[in-house]
Design a protein around this motif. Structure first.
Motif, mmCIF file in Angstrom:
data_model
loop_
_atom_site.group_PDB
_atom_site.id
_atom_site.type_symbol
_atom_site.label_atom_id
_atom_site.label_comp_id
_atom_site.label_asym_id
_atom_site.label_seq_id
_atom_site.Cartn_x
_atom_site.Cartn_y
_atom_site.Cartn_z
ATOM 1 N N VAL A 65 4.894 -7.164 -3.201
ATOM 2 C CA VAL A 65 4.638 -5.746 -3.454
ATOM 3 C C VAL A 65 5.848 -5.082 -4.092
ATOM 4 O O VAL A 65 5.721 -4.301 -5.027
ATOM 5 C CB VAL A 65 4.261 -5.031 -2.140
ATOM 6 N N LEU A 66 7.042 -5.430 -3.611
ATOM 7 C CA LEU A 66 8.229 -4.781 -4.162
ATOM 8 C C LEU A 66 8.563 -5.284 -5.565
ATOM 9 O O LEU A 66 9.362 -4.675 -6.266
ATOM 10 C CB LEU A 66 9.431 -4.981 -3.226
ATOM 11 N N HIS A 84 5.189 -8.543 1.395
ATOM 12 C CA HIS A 84 5.608 -7.199 1.003
ATOM 13 C C HIS A 84 6.921 -7.260 0.221
ATOM 14 O O HIS A 84 7.028 -6.712 -0.871
ATOM 15 C CB HIS A 84 5.767 -6.343 2.255
ATOM 16 N N ARG A 86 5.673 0.631 11.073
ATOM 17 C CA ARG A 86 6.187 0.102 9.828
ATOM 18 C C ARG A 86 5.401 -1.144 9.402
ATOM 19 O O ARG A 86 5.073 -1.311 8.236
ATOM 20 C CB ARG A 86 7.675 -0.216 9.985
ATOM 21 N N LEU A 121 -3.426 -3.884 -0.251
ATOM 22 C CA LEU A 121 -3.710 -3.243 -1.537
ATOM 23 C C LEU A 121 -3.324 -4.167 -2.690
ATOM 24 O O LEU A 121 -4.075 -4.313 -3.660
ATOM 25 C CB LEU A 121 -2.914 -1.948 -1.647
ATOM 26 N N PHE A 122 -2.145 -4.792 -2.545
ATOM 27 C CA PHE A 122 -1.644 -5.707 -3.582
ATOM 28 C C PHE A 122 -2.660 -6.818 -3.850
ATOM 29 O O PHE A 122 -3.047 -7.082 -4.999
ATOM 30 C CB PHE A 122 -0.307 -6.270 -3.101
ATOM 31 N N GLY A 147 2.204 -0.168 7.787
ATOM 32 C CA GLY A 147 2.406 0.198 6.380
ATOM 33 C C GLY A 147 2.546 -1.023 5.497
ATOM 34 O O GLY A 147 1.956 -1.099 4.419
ATOM 35 N N LEU A 148 3.289 -2.013 5.990
ATOM 36 C CA LEU A 148 3.448 -3.267 5.241
ATOM 37 C C LEU A 148 2.108 -3.922 5.005
ATOM 38 O O LEU A 148 1.790 -4.350 3.894
ATOM 39 C CB LEU A 148 4.316 -4.254 6.042
ATOM 40 N N GLU A 149 1.304 -3.982 6.078
ATOM 41 C CA GLU A 149 0.017 -4.657 5.945
ATOM 42 C C GLU A 149 -0.862 -3.957 4.930
ATOM 43 O O GLU A 149 -1.527 -4.595 4.119
ATOM 44 C CB GLU A 149 -0.678 -4.724 7.311
ATOM 45 N N VAL A 150 -0.856 -2.620 4.964
ATOM 46 C CA VAL A 150 -1.669 -1.866 3.998
ATOM 47 C C VAL A 150 -1.182 -2.152 2.583
ATOM 48 O O VAL A 150 -1.977 -2.405 1.667
ATOM 49 C CB VAL A 150 -1.606 -0.357 4.309
ATOM 50 N N GLY A 151 0.152 -2.164 2.410
ATOM 51 C CA GLY A 151 0.704 -2.438 1.083
ATOM 52 C C GLY A 151 0.296 -3.803 0.583
ATOM 53 O O GLY A 151 -0.175 -3.950 -0.554
ATOM 54 N N VAL A 152 0.442 -4.826 1.442
ATOM 55 C CA VAL A 152 0.087 -6.180 1.026
ATOM 56 C C VAL A 152 -1.406 -6.278 0.756
ATOM 57 O O VAL A 152 -1.846 -6.893 -0.224
ATOM 58 C CB VAL A 152 0.521 -7.192 2.111
#
Lengths: 161, 259
Positions: free
Chosen positions: B51-52, B47, A3, A13-14, A6-11
């Motif tokens: 992100v959210l 995040h 998990r 990308l952001f 996934g967070l790291e990838v999301g951040v």
């Protein structure tokens, strides 16, 4: 663990998307051209009236932007507005010494810019040189004033008859 | 009469004490000794906070850009100046709307969540338990949220401005038929990167700090009951939005006011 990955990838990308956005704002919105830094040379011109010209205004030749205004100050000797311009190196040794610089307006109420027209002389303007033939800003006020004073003269002559 | 003066004095002292506590919390959690475990916590909060928040930012940016282009076009076309649409959209977004609207949405979306979360931690005595086992809640809970807010709001504002300018492009160029060259060209000749873009980003850094600061403080300082949490959450959104709008005027006056 899965998990957090996934967070790291999301951040990540952001952050990357935001920096791409910043590059977009720099290049496409503010029109920063990365290569505009080095290859320029400097020319000055003295105008009787610079109108609304500002630093960073465009310098054009035949309508094509070839440089920008770097600095505007007052010539202490002749009390003219001295405009210092950076002009692209592609025009180096191609502007003859009798070139003309005019302060023009884009559209009726648009921004003001410097328009260059080359002359016929075989001698060229060097780096740091001065353009002698200048045409000052055509203010809307002075145009109206000329027009009105012309009208006024006619009125006077008519009333005298 | 004396009781009346007394109540004024007590309220003033309360406000001053709150300001002092919040400044203390801000400094302690911003400049605590950074640790590697803190980075992991910070990423989690990036995040949650950043992100959210993207969906609401993206959707509102698109619609704000579109409505700005539509309204601007209807007025500009009367003066035959519809070519200046790009300039209008870009300057309005970069200087004002991008940082401010992103910060207002951020206060509603992320600020309230931060307050509620910290408040519930306090109400269920998780914060006191942390102190009991020797973990500083300022560093463990507050600091990552503050840093996440401070970093993610500028990024969100940049994305906001880009998406809104594109929304303006969709309405202005694709729908209303402004010439695409004059949309981008007028924009490029009027927007100065150092002046407009950088000042907009500075604004949103300030807003990010203030909004998260208010959110974190309201959560940390609330009365630990369910009513206290609800009031603190409301206060976060109200104070956060008011602070953003007020500071925006001050910052605009400082940045763009003096010619």
């Amino acid at each position: 663990m899965k998990r957090t990955r996934g967070l790291e990838v999301g951040v990540g990308l952001f952050v990357v998307v935001a920096f791409l956005g910043l590059v977009f704002l720099g290049l496409k919105v503010s029109g920063l051209v990365p290569t505009s830094g080095g290859s320029t040379y400097t020319v000055t011109a003295d105008f009787g009236d610079i109108g609304g010209l500002k630093p960073n205004s465009r310098v054009t030749m035949s309508g094509v932007t070839v440089g920008r205004v770097v600095n505007i100050d007052l010539d202490p000797k002749w009390l003219d507005g001295r405009v210092t311009m950076e002009i692209s190196d592609t025009l180096k040794d191609k502007l003859s010494s009798d070139s003309t610089a005019a302060i023009l307006t884009s559209g009726l109420l648009g921004e003001q810019y410097v328009g260059l027209t080359t002359g016929a002389d075989t001698e060229m303007i060097k780096d740091g040189g001065t353009i002698r033939n200048t045409q000052q800003a055509m203010g809307l006020e002075s145009l109206i004033q000329q027009f009105v004073s012309g009208m006024g003269g006619q009125d006077d002559s008519e009333s005298g008859q | 009469m004396i009781a009346w003066f007394g109540s004024i004095g007590r309220r003033t002292l309360d406000v001053l004490a709150a300001v002092g506590r919040s400044a203390f919390i801000l400094l302690r959690s911003l400049f605590g000794v950074p640790r590697w475990s803190g980075v992991r916590l910070w990423i989690t909060q990036m995040h949650v906070v950043g992100v959210l928040s993207l969906p609401i930012i993206l959707v509102s940016a698109l619609f704000i850009g579109m409505v700005l282009a539509l309204q601007g076009y209807m007025i500009l076309v009367d003066y035959g100046a519809d070519a200046a649409l790009g300039q209008l959209v870009a300057l309005a977004l970069l200087r004002e709307l991008g940082p401010v609207v992103a910060a207002l949405l951020f206060a509603g979306r992320a600020g309230s969540a931060i307050t509620a979360e910290i408040g519930l931690m306090k109400a269920t005595e998780q914060l006191s338990s942390m102190e009991m086992i020797g973990v500083d809640p300022l560093k463990r809970v507050l600091s990552p949220r503050l840093w996440a807010g401070l970093v993610s709001l500028p990024l969100l504002s940049i994305i906001f401005a880009v998406v809104a300018i594109y929304g303006g492009y969709i309405v202005g160029v694709e729908w209303l038929g402004v010439f695409s060259g004059s949309y981008w060209g007028n924009m490029q000749s009027s927007v100065q990167f150092g002046h407009d873009v950088v000042n907009g980003i500075i604004k949103s850094v300030v807003f990010g700090l203030v909004v998260t600061w208010i959110a974190v403080f309201q959560g940390y300082d609330l009365v630990p009951t369910s009513e206290g949490i609800s009031r603190a959450t409301t206060r976060t959104v109200v104070y956060g939005s008011l602070a953003v709008l007020g500071l925006d005027f001050v910052l605009t006056a400082l940045m763009f006011g003096g010619a």
